[in-house]
Scaffold this motif. Structure first.
Motif, mmCIF file in Angstrom:
data_model
loop_
_atom_site.group_PDB
_atom_site.id
_atom_site.type_symbol
_atom_site.label_atom_id
_atom_site.label_comp_id
_atom_site.label_asym_id
_atom_site.label_seq_id
_atom_site.Cartn_x
_atom_site.Cartn_y
_atom_site.Cartn_z
ATOM 1 N N ALA A 377 43.087 49.023 42.619
ATOM 2 C CA ALA A 377 42.022 48.017 42.514
ATOM 3 C C ALA A 377 41.217 48.284 41.240
ATOM 4 O O ALA A 377 40.897 47.364 40.483
ATOM 5 C CB ALA A 377 41.122 48.071 43.741
ATOM 6 N N VAL A 378 40.927 49.556 40.979
ATOM 7 C CA VAL A 378 40.235 49.919 39.738
ATOM 8 C C VAL A 378 41.132 49.570 38.543
ATOM 9 O O VAL A 378 40.697 48.990 37.553
ATOM 10 C CB VAL A 378 39.883 51.435 39.726
ATOM 11 C CG1 VAL A 378 39.310 51.859 38.384
ATOM 12 C CG2 VAL A 378 38.902 51.770 40.853
ATOM 13 N N GLY A 379 42.413 49.913 38.688
ATOM 14 C CA GLY A 379 43.367 49.706 37.600
ATOM 15 C C GLY A 379 43.551 48.236 37.251
ATOM 16 O O GLY A 379 43.677 47.877 36.081
ATOM 17 N N GLN A 380 43.563 47.398 38.267
ATOM 18 C CA GLN A 380 43.745 45.962 38.029
ATOM 19 C C GLN A 380 42.588 45.432 37.175
ATOM 20 O O GLN A 380 42.793 44.668 36.228
ATOM 21 C CB GLN A 380 43.793 45.223 39.370
ATOM 22 C CG GLN A 380 44.321 43.805 39.231
ATOM 23 C CD GLN A 380 44.601 43.152 40.582
ATOM 24 O OE1 GLN A 380 44.356 43.750 41.638
ATOM 25 N NE2 GLN A 380 45.119 41.942 40.554
ATOM 26 N N ALA A 381 41.388 45.870 37.513
ATOM 27 C CA ALA A 381 40.222 45.451 36.731
ATOM 28 C C ALA A 381 40.276 46.074 35.331
ATOM 29 O O ALA A 381 39.941 45.437 34.338
ATOM 30 C CB ALA A 381 38.947 45.875 37.449
ATOM 31 N N TYR A 382 40.742 47.315 35.261
ATOM 32 C CA TYR A 382 40.796 48.017 33.966
ATOM 33 C C TYR A 382 41.785 47.353 33.001
ATOM 34 O O TYR A 382 41.443 47.059 31.854
ATOM 35 C CB TYR A 382 41.174 49.487 34.194
ATOM 36 C CG TYR A 382 41.437 50.241 32.917
ATOM 37 C CD1 TYR A 382 40.384 50.704 32.130
ATOM 38 C CD2 TYR A 382 42.735 50.478 32.481
ATOM 39 C CE1 TYR A 382 40.621 51.380 30.947
ATOM 40 C CE2 TYR A 382 42.985 51.158 31.293
ATOM 41 C CZ TYR A 382 41.930 51.610 30.524
ATOM 42 O OH TYR A 382 42.169 52.262 29.349
ATOM 43 N N VAL A 383 43.004 47.089 33.463
ATOM 44 C CA VAL A 383 44.012 46.564 32.533
ATOM 45 C C VAL A 383 43.704 45.139 32.102
ATOM 46 O O VAL A 383 44.100 44.715 31.020
ATOM 47 C CB VAL A 383 45.461 46.650 33.084
ATOM 48 C CG1 VAL A 383 45.852 48.084 33.365
ATOM 49 C CG2 VAL A 383 45.647 45.773 34.303
ATOM 50 N N ALA A 384 42.982 44.405 32.954
ATOM 51 C CA ALA A 384 42.678 43.013 32.607
ATOM 52 C C ALA A 384 41.976 42.938 31.257
ATOM 53 O O ALA A 384 42.179 41.999 30.489
ATOM 54 C CB ALA A 384 41.811 42.393 33.697
ATOM 55 N N GLU A 385 41.174 43.944 30.939
ATOM 56 C CA GLU A 385 40.421 43.867 29.684
ATOM 57 C C GLU A 385 40.744 44.964 28.691
ATOM 58 O O GLU A 385 40.275 44.931 27.563
ATOM 59 C CB GLU A 385 38.915 43.910 29.998
ATOM 60 C CG GLU A 385 38.495 42.646 30.716
ATOM 61 C CD GLU A 385 36.993 42.557 30.912
ATOM 62 O OE1 GLU A 385 36.266 43.351 30.298
ATOM 63 O OE2 GLU A 385 36.586 41.693 31.698
ATOM 64 N N ASN A 386 41.537 45.940 29.100
ATOM 65 C CA ASN A 386 41.706 47.101 28.220
ATOM 66 C C ASN A 386 43.155 47.451 27.904
ATOM 67 O O ASN A 386 43.429 48.558 27.456
ATOM 68 C CB ASN A 386 41.024 48.323 28.854
ATOM 69 C CG ASN A 386 39.545 48.109 29.047
ATOM 70 O OD1 ASN A 386 38.773 48.189 28.096
ATOM 71 N ND2 ASN A 386 39.154 47.794 30.274
ATOM 72 N N PHE A 387 44.065 46.541 28.167
ATOM 73 C CA PHE A 387 45.452 46.875 27.871
ATOM 74 C C PHE A 387 46.128 45.692 27.186
ATOM 75 O O PHE A 387 46.766 44.862 27.824
ATOM 76 C CB PHE A 387 46.184 47.248 29.165
ATOM 77 C CG PHE A 387 47.562 47.804 28.921
ATOM 78 C CD1 PHE A 387 47.757 48.865 28.064
ATOM 79 C CD2 PHE A 387 48.663 47.248 29.559
ATOM 80 C CE1 PHE A 387 49.030 49.378 27.832
ATOM 81 C CE2 PHE A 387 49.945 47.750 29.338
ATOM 82 C CZ PHE A 387 50.116 48.821 28.468
ATOM 83 N N PRO A 388 45.973 45.600 25.859
ATOM 84 C CA PRO A 388 46.544 44.473 25.128
ATOM 85 C C PRO A 388 48.066 44.422 25.269
ATOM 86 O O PRO A 388 48.716 45.473 25.343
ATOM 87 C CB PRO A 388 46.166 44.757 23.666
ATOM 88 C CG PRO A 388 45.230 45.915 23.679
ATOM 89 C CD PRO A 388 45.343 46.597 24.997
ATOM 90 N N ALA A 389 48.605 43.214 25.286
ATOM 91 C CA ALA A 389 50.054 43.051 25.407
ATOM 92 C C ALA A 389 50.779 43.778 24.287
ATOM 93 O O ALA A 389 51.895 44.276 24.467
ATOM 94 C CB ALA A 389 50.398 41.559 25.402
ATOM 95 N N ALA A 390 50.128 43.868 23.114
ATOM 96 C CA ALA A 390 50.772 44.532 21.967
ATOM 97 C C ALA A 390 51.037 46.002 22.276
ATOM 98 O O ALA A 390 52.038 46.570 21.830
ATOM 99 C CB ALA A 390 49.876 44.411 20.737
#
Ligand SMILES: [Zn+2]
Length: 695
Positions: A377-390
């Motif tokens: 649940a934390v990770g889902q929120a984290y990657v939404a804004e902090n893991f660019p597709a690049a």
């Protein structure tokens, strides 16, 4: 520990002696309350010249050359037992998570399911006043249950309950993929019940070991006193607990032996448990934990259960009840306990064992706790804004490059027979790559989080997780499952899944830096990808085939040759001195050292292929360094670290990774290309005549 690593072979519920202590602990960000100047939380670039000590000779001590100024620039904060280049990434990530959780806590009123839960979990952990006001009341039903025990016959129900709430009394029970048939998920029972970090802590000779045991007994006594015992009784009780745990330790297997999967795999009929430990009603215990009707399970260490029976027989009920109170209180994370208990927990586990002067700020502990309780649940929120597709695209390419290099490396092995080689190649092709975050997010809908109830939240979250794990028994394996949280700053290999895992939290600078040169990125993340991939072929991982089955796919002759080659690294690392009288344990670290060495070699080959493909001029200096020098410096800077001596001692005795200085120096001296890149002469320390080469 947050050492770059792979997971332990399997993770048990409640088994204190097992993997959780080796698994990831987030290093923490700036301490808002610490008296010293705050650490800067800025990600490092691909190559940081400021970290280097250019007065050192890279051919004599490469670590000093690459990282010699790190300790000056990044002194160990008082709330840490070490500070590494790795810690900077963790600090950075943790400050992001903090913002995200605080935001979620505010949104709580809007009842967005997962966000409400992570926000409430974090807010409850932060609510020190509520924790203090409740004191030990939330644990009273558990304490009453122990007090009500009137015979050893009643232990079964309680120990079953303890497996669900992570109280590590006596043993561990959980789920694992069957080593022999990775398609199956089976139950596992394993040794446990110890409060010191590892079984040898109970027996090691010497002043330091004696001192630790004394500190431990004092700590147990202090905790019992805080539970309400009078001082003289608590001191006597702590001694009895030490005697009981020492008896359990005596029949426990040491960590070095546990690295061999054959040593911890005994698939036996469930009825065998009754034969080994008749004091426990196992049929009832299985049913109580929600998995009735088990017909077989992995009894990881049968001798332990036989020994545990003797301990249960020879220990009086009062002592067992005292031990259970100790195990109960020490299993509750310190952040959920009233201040006096939390402080005492810190005194032993962080101060005495690790040399850490101050407790971490509460927000840091709460961020880590929330990630640990509801990581997806934390990770889902984290990657939404902090893991660019690049970042993901780059990583997919890097992994393919390193896998191709491994294929070439396998093909080049002249000592390996063709049939073994073909199977090794098949295994390589079957490696699954897990990058960033899972395809399917975990469902937390049945988990209840109550704002203001920190202990209750802990118990419900671990019960939820243990039920989820045990519920897998007898069902098909979900190969898409992630065993680590997306915000984790670490990487893993899992032999039963035959997969390599790179969570989003790891894919940041300096490991992957979009502004860095290719050489730097291959030196940083390339070597880590190579490390995880090599785990599939180290002394432990190589016993599993491409489908994750523990199978004898090697010819006896090839295995013999392989074992002889690994001996070179056992000797090499066993001669490195970690601190004063403590040398590295070459045998315990063999898998990790093999992976470190293979990792750099694979990254080096992959970078050469990349340079050829892109026409990179390997002689052209940029910013003072050739591309190959940049490559090795970036690799070296993966391991910049500054550790307290207590932490070094703890790691050497419990952690399968080498101390970071040797993760740099021990590796480059086995790769002649390093010496060539820096103009070293054969015979200098970083270019020895007797270099080791496994992969
Ligand atoms: Zn590793």
């Amino acid at each position: 520990m947050n050492r770059l690593c792979r997971i332990a072979l399997f993770v048990l519920l409640g088994g204190a002696a097992l993997a959780p202590r080796v698994a990831v602990v987030h290093a923490q960000a700036t301490n808002s309350t610490a008296s010293s100047a705050p650490q800067k939380v800025e990600l490092l670039p691909g190559l940081d010249k400021q970290l280097m000590d250019t007065t050192a000779d890279p051919c004599v001590n490469f670590y000093q050359y690459a990282c010699g100024n790190f300790a000056k620039l990044y002194p160990i904060p008082p709330d840490k037992s070490y500070y590494a280049s790795f810690s900077i990434v963790s600090d950075y990530t943790q400050s992001i998570l903090r913002g995200l959780l605080e935001q979620a806590a505010q949104k709580s009123a809007q009842h967005i399911a997962n966000e409400q839960k992570i926000g409430d979990y974090d807010a409850s952990c932060m609510d020190e006043d509520a924790i203090e006001a409740k004191g030990l009341k939330p644990l009273q039903p558990e304490l009453d249950r122990i007090a009500a025990l009137s015979s050893k016959m009643e232990l079964t129900d309680l120990l079953a309950h303890y497996q669900m709430i992570n109280v590590g009394a006596f043993f561990g029970f959980g789920e694992q993929q069957d080593f022999a048939d990775a398609r199956k998920q089976i139950a596992v029972a394993d040794q446990g019940g110890l409060g010191l970090p590892e079984r040898d802590y109970y027996f090691r000779a010497g002043d330091d070991a004696e001192k630790t045991r004394k500190q431990y007994v004092d700590h147990v006594a202090a905790m019992l006193q805080l539970l309400g015992e009078p001082a003289d009784k608590s001191a006597a009780d702590a001694q009895k607990i030490m005697t009981l745990e020492t008896a359990l330790a005596k029949v426990s297997m040491d960590i070095t032996s546990r690295r061999d999967p054959q040593n911890v795999y005994h698939l036996l009929p469930a009825a065998k448990m009754t034969e080994l430990t008749p004091a426990i009603d196992w049929t009832k215990l299985f049913a109580d934990t929600g998995v009735p009707g088990i017909t077989e399970l992995n009894v990881a260490n049968p001798d332990f259960f036989k020994g545990m029976q003797a301990v249960l027989e020879s220990t009086d009920l009062d002592t067992i009840k005292t031990y259970l109170r100790w195990q109960l209180i020490s299993s509750i994370p310190e952040y959920a306990l009233p201040k006096a208990l939390s402080k005492e927990d810190f005194n032993f586990n962080d101060h005495d064992l690790r040399g850490q002067p101050e407790q971490r700020a509460r927000w840091k502990r709460c961020v880590a706790a929330t990630d640990s309780a509801m990581g997806e649940a934390v990770g889902q929120a984290y990657v939404a804004e902090n893991f660019p597709a690049a970042n993901k695209a780059f990583m997919v390419q890097m992994v393919h490059d390193i896998e191709a290099a491994m294929g070439t490396e396998l093909e080049a092995q002249t000592w390996m027979s063709d049939p073994t080689k073909r199977t090794a190649e098949a295994k390589l092709h079957l490696v699954a790559d897990k990058i960033g975050y899972p395809d399917h997010w975990r469902d937390y809908s049945t988990l209840t989080v109550v704002r203001g109830d920190a202990i209750g939240n802990v118990l419900r979250a671990v019960d939820f997780e243990n039920k989820r794990e045990l519920n897998k028994i007898g069902k098909p394996v979900d190969r898409g499952e992630w065993i680590t949280t997306p915000a984790t700053v670490n990487a893993f290999y899992n032999p039963s899944m035959n997969d390599i895992n790179f969570p989003a939290g790891f894919l940041q600078a300096p490991y992957y830096d979009s502004h860095a040169t290719d050489a730097e990125n291959y030196g940083h993340i390339g070597a880590i990808v190579g490390h995880e991939l090599t785990h599939g072929f180290d002394d432990e991982g190589s016993q599993f085939d491409g489908y994750g089955n523990l199978s004898g796919w090697w010819s006896a002759d090839d295995r013999k040759k392989f074992d002889a080659m690994t001996d070179c690294e056992v000797q090499e690392y066993g001669n490195f001195t970690a601190v004063s009288d403590v040398k590295l344990n070459g045998k315990l670290e063999l898998g990790e050292n093999t992976a470190d060495n293979g990792g750099l070699r694979l990254a080096y080959s992959a970078f050469l292929a990349d340079a050829k493909r892109k026409g990179i001029d390997l002689d052209a200096k940029q910013d003072g360094f050739t591309p190959l020098q940049q490559f090795f410096l970036a690799f070296g800077q993966n391991w910049c670290n500054n550790m307290r001596p207590e932490e070094i001692r703890l790691l050497v005795q419990t952690d399968p990774h080498a101390i970071d200085e040797f993760r740099a120096n021990g590796v480059v001296q086995n790769l002649p290309a390093f010496g060539e890149a820096f103009g070293c002469k054969v015979g200098q320390p970083m270019m020895p005549v007797n270099a080791c080469h496994i992969w």
